[in-house]
Motif scaffolding. Structure first.
Motif, PDB file in Angstrom:
ATOM      1  N   TRP A  73       1.050  -1.281   0.007  1.00 13.87           N
ATOM      2  CA  TRP A  73       0.041  -0.041  -0.052  1.00 13.87           C
ATOM      3  C   TRP A  73       0.637   1.329   0.072  1.00 13.87           C
ATOM      4  N   PHE A  74       2.026   1.264   0.490  1.00 14.64           N
ATOM      5  CA  PHE A  74       2.936   2.468   0.562  1.00 14.64           C
ATOM      6  C   PHE A  74       3.460   2.970  -0.766  1.00 14.64           C
ATOM      7  N   MET A  75       3.558   1.959  -1.647  1.00 12.34           N
ATOM      8  CA  MET A  75       4.319   2.225  -2.983  1.00 12.34           C
ATOM      9  C   MET A  75       3.468   3.551  -3.703  1.00 12.34           C
ATOM     10  N   PRO A  76       2.227   3.517  -3.904  1.00 13.50           N
ATOM     11  CA  PRO A  76       1.433   4.412  -4.334  1.00 13.50           C
ATOM     12  C   PRO A  76       1.490   6.047  -3.558  1.00 13.50           C
ATOM     13  N   VAL A  77       1.688   5.861  -2.259  1.00 15.49           N
ATOM     14  CA  VAL A  77       2.054   6.897  -1.322  1.00 15.49           C
ATOM     15  C   VAL A  77       3.468   7.572  -1.674  1.00 15.49           C
ATOM     16  N   ASN A  78       4.488   6.549  -1.819  1.00 18.45           N
ATOM     17  CA  ASN A  78       5.721   6.619  -2.103  1.00 18.45           C
ATOM     18  C   ASN A  78       5.822   7.529  -3.650  1.00 18.45           C
ATOM     19  N   PHE A 135      19.769  -9.860  -3.184  1.00 23.49           N
ATOM     20  CA  PHE A 135      18.285  -9.922  -3.171  1.00 23.49           C
ATOM     21  C   PHE A 135      17.765 -11.532  -3.112  1.00 23.49           C
ATOM     22  N   GLY A 136      18.735 -11.943  -3.000  1.00 21.87           N
ATOM     23  CA  GLY A 136      18.632 -13.450  -2.867  1.00 21.87           C
ATOM     24  C   GLY A 136      18.305 -14.433  -4.121  1.00 21.87           C
ATOM     25  N   ASP A 137      17.439 -15.452  -4.102  1.00 18.06           N
ATOM     26  CA  ASP A 137      17.376 -16.206  -5.347  1.00 18.06           C
ATOM     27  C   ASP A 137      16.924 -15.542  -6.381  1.00 18.06           C
ATOM     28  N   PRO A 138      17.489 -15.663  -7.616  1.00 22.31           N
ATOM     29  CA  PRO A 138      17.368 -14.855  -8.716  1.00 22.31           C
ATOM     30  C   PRO A 138      15.833 -14.984  -9.440  1.00 22.31           C
ATOM     31  N   VAL A 139      15.143 -16.397  -9.235  1.00 18.66           N
ATOM     32  CA  VAL A 139      13.799 -16.516  -9.615  1.00 18.66           C
ATOM     33  C   VAL A 139      12.795 -15.833  -8.853  1.00 18.66           C
ATOM     34  N   VAL A 140      13.078 -16.057  -7.604  1.00 15.47           N
ATOM     35  CA  VAL A 140      12.039 -15.182  -6.611  1.00 15.47           C
ATOM     36  C   VAL A 140      12.036 -14.012  -6.754  1.00 15.47           C
ATOM     37  N   CYS A 141      13.463 -13.317  -6.592  1.00 19.35           N
ATOM     38  CA  CYS A 141      13.616 -11.946  -7.076  1.00 19.35           C
ATOM     39  C   CYS A 141      13.016 -11.427  -8.042  1.00 19.35           C
ATOM     40  N   HIS A 142      13.229 -11.960  -9.250  1.00 23.78           N
ATOM     41  CA  HIS A 142      12.650 -11.653 -10.553  1.00 23.78           C
ATOM     42  C   HIS A 142      10.882 -11.652 -10.390  1.00 23.78           C
ATOM     43  N   GLU A 143      10.417 -12.520  -9.951  1.00 21.84           N
ATOM     44  CA  GLU A 143       8.898 -12.822  -9.767  1.00 21.84           C
ATOM     45  C   GLU A 143       8.470 -11.529  -9.225  1.00 21.84           C
ATOM     46  N   TYR A 144       8.907 -11.153  -7.832  1.00 15.54           N
ATOM     47  CA  TYR A 144       8.616 -10.129  -7.107  1.00 15.54           C
ATOM     48  C   TYR A 144       8.955  -8.945  -7.596  1.00 15.54           C
ATOM     49  N   GLY A 145      10.071  -8.851  -8.242  1.00 16.11           N
ATOM     50  CA  GLY A 145      10.629  -7.562  -8.499  1.00 16.11           C
ATOM     51  C   GLY A 145       9.702  -7.032  -9.853  1.00 16.11           C
ATOM     52  N   MET A 146       9.395  -7.909 -10.674  1.00 13.93           N
ATOM     53  CA  MET A 146       8.232  -7.672 -12.011  1.00 13.93           C
ATOM     54  C   MET A 146       7.034  -7.065 -11.086  1.00 13.93           C
ATOM     55  N   ALA A 147       6.478  -7.543 -10.337  1.00 18.50           N
ATOM     56  CA  ALA A 147       5.198  -7.280  -9.543  1.00 18.50           C
ATOM     57  C   ALA A 147       5.475  -5.854  -9.125  1.00 18.50           C
ATOM     58  N   TYR A 148       6.628  -5.471  -8.343  1.00 17.31           N
ATOM     59  CA  TYR A 148       6.771  -4.267  -7.868  1.00 17.31           C
ATOM     60  C   TYR A 148       6.843  -3.261  -9.269  1.00 17.31           C
ATOM     61  N   ALA A 149       7.730  -3.633 -10.306  1.00 15.66           N
ATOM     62  CA  ALA A 149       7.714  -2.640 -11.126  1.00 15.66           C
ATOM     63  C   ALA A 149       6.544  -2.415 -11.974  1.00 15.66           C
ATOM     64  N   SER A 150       5.718  -3.367 -12.207  1.00 18.22           N
ATOM     65  CA  SER A 150       4.444  -3.194 -12.862  1.00 18.22           C
ATOM     66  C   SER A 150       3.547  -2.282 -11.856  1.00 18.22           C
ATOM     67  N   LEU A 151       3.306  -2.606 -10.886  1.00 17.97           N
ATOM     68  CA  LEU A 151       2.598  -1.638 -10.135  1.00 17.97           C
ATOM     69  C   LEU A 151       3.205  -0.286  -9.907  1.00 17.97           C
ATOM     70  N   SER A 152       4.712  -0.014 -10.056  1.00 19.08           N
ATOM     71  CA  SER A 152       5.127   1.421 -10.105  1.00 19.08           C
ATOM     72  C   SER A 152       4.778   1.938 -11.400  1.00 19.08           C
TER      73      SER A 152
END
Length: 391
Positions: A73-78, A135-152
């Motif tokens: 929820w904080f990302m749109p505020v940020n 940021f740890g495991d590349p596969v998990v990082c990529h999955e969540y990173g794309m979610a963050y980038a998409s919402l951004s």
């Protein structure tokens, strides 16, 4: 993490962007003429209406759930804070440099709106795949990173097409429009005020002011175009969020056993073309800046200072404060994305907006050329610093 590991993880994504951008500039050269003006316009339409909505929608549908939406929820505020702080700093820049009227919206927009779409989509997955990434495991990082980038990307598109679009539109009033406003004001005053020889009472003065205020509000309301909020990428984000958060829809479309998974797979296939195409377009558009002129060096330097010095420093204070007060969940990649949103060059959509209104198009190309040229150094430094900070 050692300095070389951090430097490699931070610089490689930026180098990839530079290489593809340089290729776009090369294809746009007159001697090559593969990326001519008409071609770029048509490709831009495909990216805007097809590739980007598919990319945003498919990534959000695959990676976002109702629980993760609540946690982010904080990302749109940020992102909103990046626009507010950038606008405030841009207004200070306007008072110092005093640019022409038609450039004020462009300058405020360039200071407020960062490239929250294509650059995070490129940088974040590349950082995940680099050796030495924190940021740890590349596969998990990529999955969540794309979610963050998409919402951004989706949130940034809403803010750009509501705020920056109307800023440029408001300040792109040409001299004829201003003359018309002055003339109508004078006519209104003459019709409502008695002759100069008589005494103007308070009631008549109030009537004049109220009529002029009504006219100004009407002119402003005609200039606002809230329909632009629903850009294709925003619609794609809405569809992706619906699929990801509504369990029956998610079971039908997402996963290896989903009966209609071919729809999701097709959307992902189309969306994968978005990032390289957007980067090529950026290179072609930046080439215009080499031929552009008409904007003072002080304005360009001011925008660079705002976007690459003051905004990242502000972001560190805001994100660290949010972590301290437990406003964001404990996730190093999420913290990195929040920080990165303060250190990006101006949004490429600003160039599209200036083309729509014919206000500052050449000047925008110059701003983009210098800010994106310097972003190769700035993003490398801030990415490395942010990774050290969250690690």
């Amino acid at each position: 993490m050692g300095f070389l590991d951090l430097f490699s993880a931070a610089s490689m994504p930026v180098l990839k962007v530079l290489i593809v951008t340089a290729l776009g500039s090369f294809l746009a050269l007159d001697s090559v003429d593969i990326f001519g003006r008409n071609t770029m316009k048509q490709v831009n339409n495909i990216v805007f209406f097809v590739f980007t909505p598919a990319l945003v929608g498919s990534n959000l549908a695959r990676t976002v759930t109702l629980e993760s939406i609540i946690s982010m929820w904080f990302m749109p505020v940020n992102i909103l804070l990046t626009f507010i702080i950038g606008s405030a700093l841009g207004w200070v820049l306007l008072t110092i440099t005093r640019p022409p009227q038609h450039l004020k919206g462009l300058i405020l927009g360039a200071c407020a709106a960062g490239n929250l779409g294509s650059l995070p989509m490129i940088i974040i997955p590349a950082v995940c795949n680099e050796k030495g990434s924190p940021f740890g495991d590349p596969v998990v990082c990529h999955e969540y990173g794309m979610a963050y980038a998409s919402l951004s990307m989706a949130t940034g598109a809403v803010y750009v097409w509501t705020y920056v679009y109307n800023l440029v539109r408001f300040f792109s009033v040409n001299s004829q429009d201003l003359n018309n406003v002055v003339a109508s004001r004078d006519q209104l005053t003459e019709s409502l005020l008695p002759s100069s020889s008589s005494t103007v009472n308070k009631k008549e003065k109030w009537k004049v002011r109220s009529e002029m205020m009504k006219q100004q509000l009407w002119n402003l309301s005609r200039r606002l175009n809230l329909k632009a909020v629903f850009a294709p990428s925003v619609i794609g984000a809405i569809v992706g969020l619906m699929i990801g958060t509504i369990t029956p829809m998610r079971r039908l479309l997402i996963g290896t056993t989903a009966p209609f998974r071919v729809i999701q797979d097709s959307a992902s296939l189309i969306g994968d073309a978005s990032i390289p195409t957007m980067t090529l377009l950026a290179g072609g558009n930046l080439l215009k800046g080499l031929k552009g002129s008409g904007i003072s060096l002080s304005l360009v330097i001011g925008i660079v200072i705002v976007r690459f010095i003051f905004l990242p420093l502000s972001g560190i204070l805001i994100v660290k404060g949010a972590i301290y007060f437990s406003l964001v969940h404990v996730n190093r990649l999420y913290h990195f994305v929040l920080l990165l949103q303060f250190a990006l060059p101006p949004a490429l959509n600003i160039g599209t907006i200036t083309q729509l209104f014919g206000a500052g198009e050449t000047e925008c190309s110059v701003i983009m050329l210098w800010t994106y040229g310097l972003a190769s150094l700035s993003l490398t430094f801030w990415s490395m610093f942010f990774m050290w900070l969250v690690a």
